[in-house]
Design a protein around this motif. Structure first.
Motif, PDB file in Angstrom:
ATOM      1  N   ALA A 194      81.540 -15.933 -12.711  1.00  0.00           N
ATOM      2  CA  ALA A 194      80.468 -16.427 -11.850  1.00  0.00           C
ATOM      3  C   ALA A 194      79.400 -15.355 -11.639  1.00  0.00           C
ATOM      4  CB  ALA A 194      81.045 -16.885 -10.510  1.00  0.00           C
ATOM      5  N   ASP A 254      76.956 -15.197 -14.292  1.00  0.00           N
ATOM      6  CA  ASP A 254      76.204 -16.454 -14.444  1.00  0.00           C
ATOM      7  C   ASP A 254      76.769 -17.348 -15.530  1.00  0.00           C
ATOM      8  OD1 ASP A 254      74.354 -15.856 -12.398  1.00  0.00           O
ATOM      9  OD2 ASP A 254      73.171 -14.625 -13.784  1.00  0.00           O
ATOM     10  N   GLN A 292      83.838 -18.531  -5.093  1.00  0.00           N
ATOM     11  CA  GLN A 292      83.035 -19.668  -4.642  1.00  0.00           C
ATOM     12  C   GLN A 292      81.662 -19.221  -4.154  1.00  0.00           C
ATOM     13  OE1 GLN A 292      86.155 -21.583  -2.009  1.00  0.00           O
ATOM     14  NE2 GLN A 292      85.237 -23.420  -2.881  1.00  0.00           N
ATOM     15  N   SER A 293      81.646 -18.107  -3.436  1.00  0.00           N
ATOM     16  CA  SER A 293      80.364 -17.623  -2.906  1.00  0.00           C
ATOM     17  C   SER A 293      79.403 -17.210  -4.024  1.00  0.00           C
ATOM     18  CB  SER A 293      80.589 -16.444  -1.963  1.00  0.00           C
ATOM     19  OG  SER A 293      80.992 -15.280  -2.669  1.00  0.00           O
ATOM     20  N   GLU A 294      79.954 -16.890  -5.211  1.00  0.00           N
ATOM     21  CA  GLU A 294      79.125 -16.506  -6.357  1.00  0.00           C
ATOM     22  C   GLU A 294      78.767 -17.703  -7.236  1.00  0.00           C
ATOM     23  OE1 GLU A 294      77.749 -13.692  -7.010  1.00  0.00           O
ATOM     24  OE2 GLU A 294      78.736 -12.383  -5.547  1.00  0.00           O
ATOM     25  N   GLY A 295      79.252 -18.887  -6.879  1.00  0.00           N
ATOM     26  CA  GLY A 295      78.874 -20.088  -7.617  1.00  0.00           C
ATOM     27  C   GLY A 295      79.974 -20.765  -8.397  1.00  0.00           C
ATOM     28  N   GLN A 305      82.953 -23.212  -9.164  1.00  0.00           N
ATOM     29  CA  GLN A 305      83.393 -24.482  -8.600  1.00  0.00           C
ATOM     30  C   GLN A 305      84.917 -24.473  -8.488  1.00  0.00           C
ATOM     31  OE1 GLN A 305      81.020 -26.863  -7.615  1.00  0.00           O
ATOM     32  NE2 GLN A 305      79.699 -25.115  -8.132  1.00  0.00           N
TER      33      GLN A 305
END
Length: 366
Positions: free
Chosen positions: A22, A25, A106-109, A111
């Motif tokens: 995450a 990216d 989760q905080s970094e994206g 799922q």
């Protein structure tokens, strides 16, 4: 651009990989069978290698409540030998650590889907309790649980049963344990004890199935056998059990290391216990989880496939697992442990060196 990576399992390996992907990216989706924070059968020993990997991810175990472990103690019969570890380890509950990693991912994206059980890996799809999933790249990080279509070779290591119990001790008893990890071998197995919080002691033990059956086949029988050791009776006699029953697991392939050419569906990378299961007494299981996650992410981002990744991982862990299994078999033999205890009594520092000999190698350059 790497397509979405599907991670099966939200334990130490899976959550670490999700966080690193995450942050790079890379689209990532993680399936976790449990609906919330939970305990796991684990010695909860964070070696210096595991700490390094976690701090690379921006996670400080000490801020999560980890306590220092800087000594190793061997207790056998009336013999008690203690030596400094060649590094400072930490003790920390997996319930706390794994949840912190998942929240960070989760905080970094990333799922994260909870309450989803992985049932099988089949050609082109993953069967789960909520329906079939597909992905070009899959990180298999279901820990100790076997998955249909991706079973590990059991070998001779499946003869063991593992137990874990947390105990809440009075301050005077916690001070007796101090900053040491204590190993207590017995006929057919061994117990490991260490603090994982300021007032919580983790007792994790491994016993051969036939020995457990001879003792009566119940946790109470095994605990009574352990309590025959005066130091354990003193420590645990007035302790409060944190769990109503111990966590337990069986049929694990201790000594297993994944084969680079093992038959798996295309695009599947094994991580953590799915990749290698070392002897618990060396305290390297958590380090293997974090290192496998780091290596899998590096291989994926470099365009390498599962076969190359599994080959590099095998090179990284095979020697450690081999040495650890030899040591485990030695401590189960009463005559061998008496001889070892006698030698260590003359040269206690060797105990710390043995701990150093089971460390993981550095991650191979990509």
């Amino acid at each position: 651009m790497v397509s979405e990576v599907l991670i099966l399992g939200g334990g130490l390996a899976g959550a670490s990989a999700a966080l690193e992907l995450a942050r790079a990216d890379v689209p990532v989706r993680l399936l976790e069978r449990e609906t919330g924070p939970h305990h796991k059968v684990c010695g909860e020993f964070l070696s210096i290698e595991a700490q390094h990997d976690l701090r690379r991810l921006g996670l400080d175990p000490v801020r999560l409540g980890a306590v220092p472990v800087d000594r190793v103690r061997l207790v056998s019969g009336g013999t008690r030998i203690e030596a400094a570890l060649p590094f400072q380890a930490l003790g920390l509950s997996r319930k706390c650590l794994d949840e912190a990693l998942l929240e960070a991912a989760q905080s970094e994206g990333a799922q994260v889907e909870r309450g989803v059980k992985v049932i099988a890996l089949e050609e082109g799809k993953i069967a789960t309790s909520t329906g079939s999933r597909t992905a070009e790249r899959v990180f298999l990080a279901t820990g100790k649980h076997e998955i249909r279509g991706a079973r590990r070779d059991a070998g001779s290591g499946a003869d063991y049963i593992g137990f874990k119990m947390h105990w809440r001790l009075a301050p005077r008893r916690m001070s007796e344990v101090g900053s040491a990890i204590e190993l207590a071998p017995f006929d057919g197995g061994y117990a490991g004890l260490q603090c994982v919080a300021h007032d919580v002691l983790n007792l994790c033990l491994l016993v051969r199935r036939e020995r457990f059956a001879r003792l009566g086949g119940h946790w109470e029988d095994l605990l009574a056998e352990l309590m025959r050791a005066p130091h354990l009776e003193r420590l645990l006699g007035d302790a409060e059990a944190v769990f109503s029953r111990p966590l337990t697991i069986a049929n694990l392939p201790y000594g297993y290391v994944c084969d680079p050419v093992s038959p798996l569906p295309p695009g599947v990378f094994r991580l953590g216990d799915q990749a290698a299961i070392t002897a618990p007494l060396t305290g390297d299981g958590m380090a293997i989880a974090t290192r496998s996650a780091r290596l899998a992410v590096a291989c994926l981002r470099a365009g390498s496939g599962p076969a190359e990744y599994h080959g590099k991982l095998q090179e990284l862990v095979r020697s450690q697992v081999t040495r650890a299994m030899l040591l485990q078999r030695a401590v189960e033999l009463p005559l061998a442990i008496r001889c070892v205890a006698g030698l260590l009594g003359l040269w206690p520092g060797v105990l710390g060196r043995l701990a150093g000999m089971t460390r993981l190698a550095q991650v191979p350059p990509m």
